[in-house]
Motif scaffolding. Structure first.
Motif, PDB file in Angstrom:
ATOM      1  N   HIS A  20       0.626  -1.366   0.075  1.00  0.00           N
ATOM      2  CA  HIS A  20       0.584   0.025   0.116  1.00  0.00           C
ATOM      3  C   HIS A  20       0.672   0.973   0.207  1.00  0.00           C
ATOM      4  CE1 HIS A  20      -2.685   3.356   1.713  1.00  0.00           C
ATOM      5  NE2 HIS A  20      -2.105   3.188   2.539  1.00  0.00           N
ATOM      6  N   ASN A  24       1.058   3.779  -2.890  1.00  0.00           N
ATOM      7  CA  ASN A  24       0.601   5.298  -3.068  1.00  0.00           C
ATOM      8  C   ASN A  24       1.932   6.437  -1.961  1.00  0.00           C
ATOM      9  OD1 ASN A  24      -2.052   5.202  -3.427  1.00  0.00           O
ATOM     10  ND2 ASN A  24      -1.803   3.244  -2.026  1.00  0.00           N
ATOM     11  N   ASP A  28      -2.525   5.840   4.151  1.00  0.00           N
ATOM     12  CA  ASP A  28      -4.252   6.379   3.750  1.00  0.00           C
ATOM     13  C   ASP A  28      -4.520   5.110   4.830  1.00  0.00           C
ATOM     14  OD1 ASP A  28      -6.736   6.866   3.525  1.00  0.00           O
ATOM     15  OD2 ASP A  28      -6.030   7.699   2.011  1.00  0.00           O
TER      16      ASP A  28
END
Length: 109
Positions: A20, A24, A28
Motif C-alpha cells: 500500500h 501510494n 492512508d
C-alpha cells in the motif's frame, strides 16, 4: 499513526501495508484498513484475523471519533454481510448496526 500499532500486533499485515505504501507513496489509514477488511474476509476466522479483530475491538473501545469512524467505514461496513461478523466483539458488533454507523461512540447505545 494508529495503523502502525495494528500492523505491529498483526505482522501478517506487513506485506499488505508495504505494498500500500509503495503504491501510494504514503499511508492512508482508511484505504489500508479497507484492504485489511478484504484480507480478513478472504482469510476467514484464522488466528491472525482473530488477533486483528481483537486489536480493532480494543482500539474502537478506547479511541476517539476519528479512529472509530475509520474502523466503522473501512473495516466494519465492508464486512457487514460476511460470516466473520460472528467473531466481532461487542464494540465492533455495535458499530456494525446500521443505526450506529457514523456515530463513533461505543457507549451511546
Amino acid at each position: 499513526m494508529w495503523v502502525f500499532g495494528v500492523v505491529s500486533a498483526v505482522p501478517e499485515l506487513t506485506p499488505l501495508y508495504e505494498s500500500h505504501v509503495r503504491a501510494n507513496g504514503s499511508l492512508d489509514g482508511e484505504v489500508f484498513l479497507g484492504m485489511a477488511s478484504r484480507w480478513a474476509g478472504k482469510q476467514g476466522p484464522t488466528e491472525p484475523v482473530l488477533r486483528l479483530l481483537a486489536v480493532l475491538e480494543r482500539d474502537y473501545a478506547r479511541s476517539g471519533p476519528k479512529v472509530r469512524g475509520i474502523i466503522e467505514g473501512s473495516f466494519v461496513e465492508p464486512l457487514a454481510a460476511d460470516p466473520l461478523v460472528h467473531h466481532f466483539g461487542p464494540s465492533l458488533r455495535r458499530a456494525g448496526r446500521p443505526h450506529s454507523l457514523g456515530h463513533g461512540s461505543p457507549g451511546e447505545r
